[in-house]
Design a protein around this motif. Sequence first.
Motif, PDB file in Angstrom:
ATOM      1  N   TRP A   1      46.864  44.284  40.134  1.00  0.00           N
ATOM      2  CA  TRP A   1      45.849  44.981  40.919  1.00  0.00           C
ATOM      3  C   TRP A   1      44.585  44.135  41.036  1.00  0.00           C
ATOM      4  O   TRP A   1      44.041  43.966  42.125  1.00  0.00           O
ATOM      5  CB  TRP A   1      45.537  46.327  40.276  1.00  0.00           C
ATOM      6  N   VAL A   2      44.118  43.604  39.907  1.00  0.00           N
ATOM      7  CA  VAL A   2      42.895  42.806  39.933  1.00  0.00           C
ATOM      8  C   VAL A   2      43.102  41.540  40.756  1.00  0.00           C
ATOM      9  O   VAL A   2      42.225  41.139  41.518  1.00  0.00           O
ATOM     10  CB  VAL A   2      42.428  42.475  38.498  1.00  0.00           C
ATOM     11  N   ALA A   3      44.280  40.921  40.643  1.00  0.00           N
ATOM     12  CA  ALA A   3      44.572  39.718  41.429  1.00  0.00           C
ATOM     13  C   ALA A   3      44.582  40.023  42.920  1.00  0.00           C
ATOM     14  O   ALA A   3      44.174  39.198  43.736  1.00  0.00           O
ATOM     15  CB  ALA A   3      45.908  39.123  41.004  1.00  0.00           C
TER      16      ALA A   3
ATOM     17  N   ARG B   1      38.238  37.387  41.715  1.00  0.00           N
ATOM     18  CA  ARG B   1      37.110  36.728  41.071  1.00  0.00           C
ATOM     19  C   ARG B   1      37.023  37.104  39.595  1.00  0.00           C
ATOM     20  O   ARG B   1      36.532  36.354  38.783  1.00  0.00           O
ATOM     21  CB  ARG B   1      35.829  37.118  41.805  1.00  0.00           C
ATOM     22  N   TRP B   2      37.515  38.291  39.219  1.00  0.00           N
ATOM     23  CA  TRP B   2      37.381  38.780  37.856  1.00  0.00           C
ATOM     24  C   TRP B   2      38.565  38.432  36.969  1.00  0.00           C
ATOM     25  O   TRP B   2      38.645  38.900  35.837  1.00  0.00           O
ATOM     26  CB  TRP B   2      37.177  40.297  37.881  1.00  0.00           C
ATOM     27  N   LEU B   3      39.474  37.606  37.426  1.00  0.00           N
ATOM     28  CA  LEU B   3      40.636  37.254  36.595  1.00  0.00           C
ATOM     29  C   LEU B   3      40.260  36.352  35.422  1.00  0.00           C
ATOM     30  O   LEU B   3      40.874  36.422  34.362  1.00  0.00           O
ATOM     31  CB  LEU B   3      41.708  36.586  37.450  1.00  0.00           C
ATOM     32  N   ALA B   4      39.296  35.490  35.596  1.00  0.00           N
ATOM     33  CA  ALA B   4      38.906  34.582  34.524  1.00  0.00           C
ATOM     34  C   ALA B   4      37.390  34.529  34.475  1.00  0.00           C
ATOM     35  O   ALA B   4      36.727  34.633  35.512  1.00  0.00           O
ATOM     36  CB  ALA B   4      39.474  33.192  34.770  1.00  0.00           C
ATOM     37  N   PRO B   5      36.794  34.395  33.354  1.00  0.00           N
ATOM     38  CA  PRO B   5      37.352  34.357  32.007  1.00  0.00           C
ATOM     39  C   PRO B   5      37.809  35.748  31.552  1.00  0.00           C
ATOM     40  O   PRO B   5      37.529  36.752  32.216  1.00  0.00           O
ATOM     41  CB  PRO B   5      36.209  33.843  31.148  1.00  0.00           C
ATOM     42  N   GLU B   6      38.468  35.782  30.418  1.00  0.00           N
ATOM     43  CA  GLU B   6      39.066  37.033  29.947  1.00  0.00           C
ATOM     44  C   GLU B   6      38.012  38.116  29.701  1.00  0.00           C
ATOM     45  O   GLU B   6      38.263  39.298  29.938  1.00  0.00           O
ATOM     46  CB  GLU B   6      39.855  36.776  28.664  1.00  0.00           C
ATOM     47  N   ARG B   7      36.838  37.720  29.254  1.00  0.00           N
ATOM     48  CA  ARG B   7      35.772  38.693  29.005  1.00  0.00           C
ATOM     49  C   ARG B   7      35.371  39.403  30.302  1.00  0.00           C
ATOM     50  O   ARG B   7      35.164  40.614  30.328  1.00  0.00           O
ATOM     51  CB  ARG B   7      34.573  37.972  28.394  1.00  0.00           C
TER      52      ARG B   7
ATOM     53  N   ALA C   1      40.721  33.912  46.552  1.00  0.00           N
ATOM     54  CA  ALA C   1      39.449  33.861  45.846  1.00  0.00           C
ATOM     55  C   ALA C   1      38.442  33.074  46.686  1.00  0.00           C
ATOM     56  O   ALA C   1      38.341  31.862  46.582  1.00  0.00           O
ATOM     57  CB  ALA C   1      39.644  33.228  44.481  1.00  0.00           C
ATOM     58  N   TRP C   2      37.705  33.765  47.524  1.00  0.00           N
ATOM     59  CA  TRP C   2      36.761  33.100  48.429  1.00  0.00           C
ATOM     60  C   TRP C   2      35.626  32.448  47.664  1.00  0.00           C
ATOM     61  O   TRP C   2      35.028  31.488  48.117  1.00  0.00           O
ATOM     62  CB  TRP C   2      36.210  34.086  49.447  1.00  0.00           C
ATOM     63  N   HIS C   3      35.328  32.962  46.468  1.00  0.00           N
ATOM     64  CA  HIS C   3      34.224  32.396  45.700  1.00  0.00           C
ATOM     65  C   HIS C   3      34.526  30.971  45.235  1.00  0.00           C
ATOM     66  O   HIS C   3      33.621  30.193  44.978  1.00  0.00           O
ATOM     67  CB  HIS C   3      33.908  33.274  44.494  1.00  0.00           C
TER      68      HIS C   3
END
Length: 114
Positions: free
Chosen positions: A56-58, A63-69, A103-105
């Motif tokens: 879902w996140v992917a 953008r929120w996939l990495a880092p794990e935190r 990931a456009w960022h």
Amino acid sequence: MSNRVQQQKRHTARYAVVISAMLRAFMLPPSTPHYKQPPHDLFGQVPVTDDDIAAWVAAVSPRWLAPERSFRSYVAHYAVADKVRRAKIDGTFYAITAHPRHAWHARLALAAIV
């Protein structure tokens, strides 16, 4: 050829088609429609796995996939598990995760570096 030999050939051809279709179905990746799980399990709950959350996140916000935190923070603060559960009930989970966004960022970061 005798009638019996022709019947055996037709019978064998039918089974070959059925077996090849079964093999193709088992070799497809889990995101294909052949492997859609029912939204509810035996206890009436909607199962949400870590793989579902990561998919879902992917698909929605890579953008929120990495880092794990960042990933854990995004999942907790934006109630991703509840969104996945609702999408499974509505039947839109597989359609959303089938076409992940790019990931456009990453392009912006590369442009800033170069």
